[in-house]
Design an enzyme around this catalytic site. Structure first.
Site, short mmCIF file in Angstrom:
data_model
loop_
_atom_site.label_atom_id
_atom_site.label_comp_id
_atom_site.label_asym_id
_atom_site.label_seq_id
_atom_site.Cartn_x
_atom_site.Cartn_y
_atom_site.Cartn_z
N ARG A 83 0.85 -1.19 0.00
CA ARG A 83 0.00 0.00 0.00
C ARG A 83 0.88 1.23 0.00
O ARG A 83 1.84 1.32 0.77
CB ARG A 83 -0.89 0.02 1.24
CG ARG A 83 -1.75 1.28 1.26
CD ARG A 83 -2.96 1.15 2.15
NE ARG A 83 -3.81 2.32 1.98
CZ ARG A 83 -5.02 2.42 2.53
NH1 ARG A 83 -5.48 1.41 3.25
NH2 ARG A 83 -5.76 3.48 2.35
N ARG A 93 -6.83 0.52 -3.94
CA ARG A 93 -5.76 0.21 -2.98
C ARG A 93 -5.48 -1.28 -2.98
O ARG A 93 -6.35 -2.11 -3.24
CB ARG A 93 -6.12 0.69 -1.56
CG ARG A 93 -7.34 0.09 -0.91
CD ARG A 93 -8.63 0.73 -1.26
NE ARG A 93 -8.56 2.17 -1.40
CZ ARG A 93 -8.59 3.01 -0.37
NH1 ARG A 93 -8.66 2.55 0.84
NH2 ARG A 93 -8.57 4.29 -0.58
N ASP A 96 -6.80 -2.82 2.31
CA ASP A 96 -7.37 -2.02 3.40
C ASP A 96 -7.66 -2.97 4.55
O ASP A 96 -8.31 -4.00 4.31
CB ASP A 96 -8.73 -1.50 2.94
CG ASP A 96 -8.80 0.00 2.82
OD1 ASP A 96 -7.86 0.69 3.24
OD2 ASP A 96 -9.81 0.47 2.29
N ASP A 98 -9.51 -2.55 8.11
CA ASP A 98 -10.20 -1.60 8.98
C ASP A 98 -10.73 -2.30 10.23
O ASP A 98 -11.32 -3.38 10.13
CB ASP A 98 -11.41 -0.99 8.25
CG ASP A 98 -10.99 -0.08 7.10
OD1 ASP A 98 -9.95 0.60 7.21
OD2 ASP A 98 -11.69 -0.09 6.06
C1 LIG Z 1 -12.74 3.58 -2.03
C2 LIG Z 1 -13.75 2.96 -1.06
C3 LIG Z 1 -14.55 4.03 -0.31
N1 LIG Z 1 -14.70 2.14 -1.80
C4 LIG Z 1 -14.84 0.80 -1.59
N2 LIG Z 1 -15.77 0.11 -2.33
C5 LIG Z 1 -15.92 -1.21 -2.12
N3 LIG Z 1 -16.84 -1.90 -2.83
N4 LIG Z 1 -15.17 -1.88 -1.19
C6 LIG Z 1 -14.24 -1.25 -0.45
O1 LIG Z 1 -13.57 -1.90 0.39
C7 LIG Z 1 -14.05 0.15 -0.62
N5 LIG Z 1 -13.14 0.85 0.10
C8 LIG Z 1 -12.98 2.16 -0.04
O2 LIG Z 1 -12.11 2.82 0.71
#
Ligand SMILES: CC1(C)Nc2nc(N)[nH]c(=O)c2N=C1O
Length: 160
Positions: A83, A93, A96, A98
């Site tokens: 990343r 990305r 992620d 979270d």
């Molecule tokens: C870019 C943004 C808002 N859109 C996403 N959209 C989807 N479908 N899944 C994600 O994990 C995700 N993560 C994000 O950070």
């Protein structure tokens, strides 16, 4: 130790492999080396549409780490998997990770908000979470079945 739920997402550089390697990297953070993970879901990007569909999942494990220490470890894993921080906030990305829930804690720190601020409106978070924890009750008392009922079910499909 505390039961934590993480959202995993990727839409770059072989997203399914990004999630598989993230699950392996998470194991040392868990009390019993046991990570439970939902199915992987393919979902249309929320935000700018000129990017690849995302692969999303939710993982659950028990940890002795404090919230900010867990966050540090997650950011290290994201960096190790390529990343780059210059990415546009809502752009593509590689990975992620979270923190969605940290036990039944409500956390409001500059670096960390738990429950995750946007999770209730995101079918790519709530559907895998529902698969993993169908009887979950959120810190505010809502149960997850009620939240699932409020969400659109389009733009997302469970991968085998
Ligand atoms: C870019 C943004 C808002 N859109 C996403 N959209 C989807 N479908 N899944 C994600 O994990 C995700 N993560 C994000 O950070």
């Amino acid at each position: 130790d505390t039961l934590v739920y993480l959202g995993l997402g990727s839409n770059l550089s072989s997203p399914r492999q990004q999630l598989e390697s993230a699950l392996s990297a998470l194991k040392p953070l868990s009390t019993d080396q046991q990570i439970d993970c939902s199915s992987f879901y393919l979902s249309r990007p929320l935000g700018p549409q000129d990017q690849n569909d995302f692969v999303n999942a939710v993982a659950a494990f028990r940890t002795f780490l404090a919230p900010l220490d867990l966050l540090d470890q997650l950011q290290t894993i994201e960096l190790q998997q390529g990343r780059v921080r210059k990415e546009h906030r809502w752009g593509p990305r590689t990975l992620d990770l979270d923190i969605l829930l940290f036990g039944d804690k409500a956390i409001d720190l500059p670096r960390l908000k738990v429950p995750h601020y946007h999770m209730m409106q995101r079918n790519f978070v709530i559907l895998p979470l529902f698969e993993l924890a169908p009887n979950l009750v959120f810190p505010d008392g809502q149960n997850i079945a009620q939240v699932v009922a409020t969400l659109p079910q389009d733009g997302i499909e469970k991968l085998n």
